[in-house]
Design a protein around this motif. Structure first.
Motif, mmCIF file in Angstrom:
data_model
loop_
_atom_site.group_PDB
_atom_site.id
_atom_site.type_symbol
_atom_site.label_atom_id
_atom_site.label_comp_id
_atom_site.label_asym_id
_atom_site.label_seq_id
_atom_site.Cartn_x
_atom_site.Cartn_y
_atom_site.Cartn_z
ATOM 1 N N CYS A 129 0.821 -1.211 0.000
ATOM 2 C CA CYS A 129 0.000 0.000 0.000
ATOM 3 C C CYS A 129 0.852 1.257 0.000
ATOM 4 O O CYS A 129 0.459 2.287 -0.545
ATOM 5 N N GLU A 130 2.016 1.161 0.613
ATOM 6 C CA GLU A 130 2.870 2.343 0.590
ATOM 7 C C GLU A 130 3.412 2.607 -0.794
ATOM 8 O O GLU A 130 3.617 3.740 -1.201
ATOM 9 N N GLN A 131 3.637 1.522 -1.528
ATOM 10 C CA GLN A 131 4.111 1.689 -2.902
ATOM 11 C C GLN A 131 3.053 2.253 -3.820
ATOM 12 O O GLN A 131 3.329 3.087 -4.683
ATOM 13 N N ARG A 132 1.837 1.725 -3.676
ATOM 14 C CA ARG A 132 0.771 2.109 -4.597
ATOM 15 C C ARG A 132 -0.177 3.079 -3.929
ATOM 16 O O ARG A 132 -0.660 2.830 -2.829
ATOM 17 N N GLU A 133 -0.508 4.135 -4.644
ATOM 18 C CA GLU A 133 -1.294 5.180 -4.001
ATOM 19 C C GLU A 133 -2.777 4.870 -3.929
ATOM 20 O O GLU A 133 -3.516 5.554 -3.237
#
Lengths: 475, 222
Positions: free
Chosen positions: B111-115
């Motif tokens: 989730c941190e990678q993908r907004e």
């Protein structure tokens, strides 16, 4: 979008906190340690095998003499070359004089070849690492014991550190352990046998990990189950004490009670005859597949069936006419898949179930086939059907072995009376498929009429329509 | 290699499923990346993803696209969820709910990678617990892949609270979690019956040979 961005960041941080909290308890470490113990054992065994083989190029006899890996590795590491195996040196590491002499003699008359210093050093390094692994395992085991004393003092004292930790590892947390019933604790570790018992009607297991408990190991065969039950009961109490009031020491008293019980069981005398009957039943084995000929079966008992006539399929029984009792007191499972017109469920609900039938909800179509209720549309044409005549019921459908068949036959359920059967008359219109006996195996049946729309069970799920039990004994 | 568009966001490259990668160069579960004409595609493994398996077995339409809001129950480590997030692209949002903290560790990283992905560590059986987070969003589709005995109940509860009318639901049924001795067909039939009142069941797809004893129920909220 900003709203979502805010929400996202908030949720990420809260999820992180939750994860942190969950793994802050101490039992997580116990669970990891106990799982590692087994892995460490396996890994060290693997490596030691390789070391033995490698060193055996130089000194093969040592592998036969020093069976214990500790001594072997030590000798390897400390001495190494065959020439240096003197009595003095060897006796430093080996206590028994016989073995010392053996080793020294073998080293002088060995069939191993010479080896370079470089190669020997490699082997010695490997041996050192193996020794370290073994030591690591010991340290881990001590760590486990200490932790168990801290976290689950009562539980660990009664069950022992390793068994207690294994049970905890299966359950997952101290809290869940505290709310478990004693029966579950007794059977943890025997899941395979337990589900076999549920699904296939096999004998239920009596102990799981508790089988390794020293008291249970030492008990006589017929007492093991009883003792496992006692221990499990006390363990349940201990687990609760550990969770709710860990300062209390309930284990001492309970241990004495368990030991007392163990002694009682030891001294109890059992009738030998009774003992024999209690021995584990032979698990039924699937019968051999028999080709059922379309003729009268010679071994079927009188009154059991009829002769076939005119090459027509022989079938015991017939469709019960209206008003007569159908189904001979046996529950018929509704066919799987779509049967939009024929709703057997409602009809079955009206029929009361007695005694033996009560638990039969999960049974497949009674393969024993005592008077299957005919099904209209999906019935097979008689010509496509194998003879179902005289098929004796097969074990495995929740039944005991076939030797009990004779006994069971006496109780057919409500209202079955063979004398009331209609006589077999040629030309009489019969509802198809009211056959006696098992459905023959094999996919010879093609349902008449339209096939169901979305469900095509067999091809769909790749299994027999008749469920898991059926399949098992097909082979 | 030819790229065929199966539905919005889902492509087929040489008969292998793929979605366009939202975060270029990054793999999620060790899948293959393929670059064609400047676009990077992530191959979708149907053996590891139930939604992927159902597309391979004939599901025609996922009914999500750019900007959709999706609720995914049973997100686990995010293998399927990542593909869905590829489909909905930057303007959409995927809410991934999972009960296991261990799987969440990986999912949070994703989730941190993908907004467009949001993690929710909660029990899907109690949708009211995470209601405050999802307030104000009307969900366009619910995907569910929890292996619990009361799968249909969980699905219904969440759908009643969150799903729009006329929106679609995809429920992956693991038959052995519900009953270990009955046939799969019967179990799935019973689950479908539970949904019949509030959902119009469009298709029931078996996921063999990708997953044994699983089925995907594709339904529309009435």
């Amino acid at each position: 979008m900003d709203k979502i961005e805010e929400l996202r960041k908030k949720l990420i941080s809260s999820a992180k906190k939750q994860v942190q909290e969950k793994y802050s308890s101490k039992d997580v470490h116990i669970i990891k340690a106990v799982n590692l113990l087994e892995d460490l054992d396996a890994a060290s065994n693997l490596l030691i095998e390789q070391v033995r083989e490698w060193y055996s190029f130089h000194f093969p006899e040592l592998s036969e003499i020093a069976k214990e890996s500790e001594t072997y590795l030590k000798l390897l590491f400390e001495i190494g070359e065959r020439k240096k195996f003197s009595e003095q040196k060897v006796s430093e590491f080996v206590q028994e004089k016989e073995m010392v002499n053996e080793i020294v003699n073998a080293s002088k008359n060995s069939m191993g070849s010479d080896i370079d210093e470089k190669d020997l050093k490699e082997i010695q390094m490997l041996a050192l690492n193996c020794m370290n692994l073994k030591q690591e395992r010991e340290f881990l085991s001590k760590y486990l014991e200490e932790n168990m004393k801290k976290e689950l003092p009562n539980f660990g004292e009664i069950a022992g550190a390793i068994i207690g930790a294994k049970i905890l590892a299966k359950i997952g947390s101290k809290k869940k352990l505290a709310f478990l019933p004693a029966s579950t604790i007794q059977l943890i570790g025997a899941e395979k046998a337990l589900f076999l018992h549920f699904k296939q009607g096999a004998k239920s297991p009596k102990y799981g990990f508790l089988y390794q408990h020293p008291l249970v190991k030492a008990a006589k065969y017929h007492n093991k189950g009883k003792l496992a039950r006692t221990i499990a009961a006390k363990l349940a109490i201990a687990a609760k004490a550990d969770y709710f009031s860990p300062e209390k020491n309930v284990a001492e008293k309970m241990k004495k009670q368990i030991e007392k019980r163990a002694e009682e069981l030891e001294n109890m005398k059992f009738d030998e005859k009774e003992l024999k009957e209690r021995k584990p039943e032979q698990r039924f084995e699937p019968r051999e597949r028999q080709e059922h000929p379309r003729e009268f079966r010679q071994d079927s008992k009188p009154g059991f069936g009829r002769k076939p006539e005119f090459g027509r399929e022989s079938r015991f029984g017939r469709k019960p006419s209206f008003g007569e009792r159908s189904n001979f007191g046996f529950r018929r499972e509704p066919r799987q898949g779509f049967r939009k017109d024929f709703d057997s469920n409602s009809m079955q609900e009206r029929r009361p179930r007695f005694g033996r039938e009560k638990g039969t909800e999960f049974r497949r179509n009674p393969g024993t086939g005592f008077g299957r209720r005919p099904e209209s549309e999906f019935e097979r044409k008689p010509f496509e059907r194998e003879s179902t005549f005289g098929r004796t019921p097969r074990p495995g459908f929740g039944r005991k072995s076939s030797t009990e068949f004779g006994r069971e036959r006496k109780s057919f359920g409500q209202g079955f009376d063979s004398r009331k059967r209609q006589e077999h008359r040629p030309g009489v219109q019969r509802e198809e498929g009211s056959g006696f006996g098992e459905k023959p195996r094999g996919n010879k049946f093609k349902p008449a009429g339209n096939k169901p729309s979305t469900f095509k069970e067999k091809k769909f799920f790749g299994k027999s329509k008749f469920g898991p039990k059926r399949n098992k004994f097909r082979n | 290699m030819k790229v065929l568009k199966l539905m919005e966001g889902v492509y087929s490259i040489d008969s292998m499923l793929a979605t366009e990668n939202l975060v270029k160069g990054e793999k999620v579960y060790g899948e293959k990346l393929i670059e064609i004409e400047g676009k990077e595609y992530r191959l979708w493994n149907p053996n590891r993803s139930k939604v992927g398996a159902s597309i391979k077995k004939g599901l025609k339409n996922l009914h999500i696209g750019k900007g959709s809001k999706v609720l995914y129950l049973g997100a686990a480590e995010g293998t399927t969820a990542s593909h869905l997030s590829d489909i909905i692209e930057k303007t959409g949002t995927l809410f991934g709910v999972d009960i296991s903290a261990r799987s969440m560790r990986k999912f949070i990283y994703l989730c941190e990678q993908r907004e467009n992905m949001v993690p929710i560590l909660a029990d899907a059986e109690q949708p009211n617990l995470y209601k405050e987070y999802l307030e104000g969003f009307s969900i366009d589709a619910i995907f569910q892949d929890v292996s619990q005995k009361n799968q249909a109940e969980i699905f219904l509860k969440n759908a009643r609270v969150y799903l729009k009318h006329g929106a679609y639901g995809f429920l992956a049924v693991k038959a052995r979690s519900i009953n270990s001795s009955e046939t799969v067909a019967k179990i799935v039939e019973e689950e479908a019956k539970m949904l019949e009142k509030e959902f119009e069941i469009l298709e029931i797809i078996s996921l063999e040979p990708f997953e044994k004893e699983h089925a995907m129920i594709y339904c529309k909220k009435k």
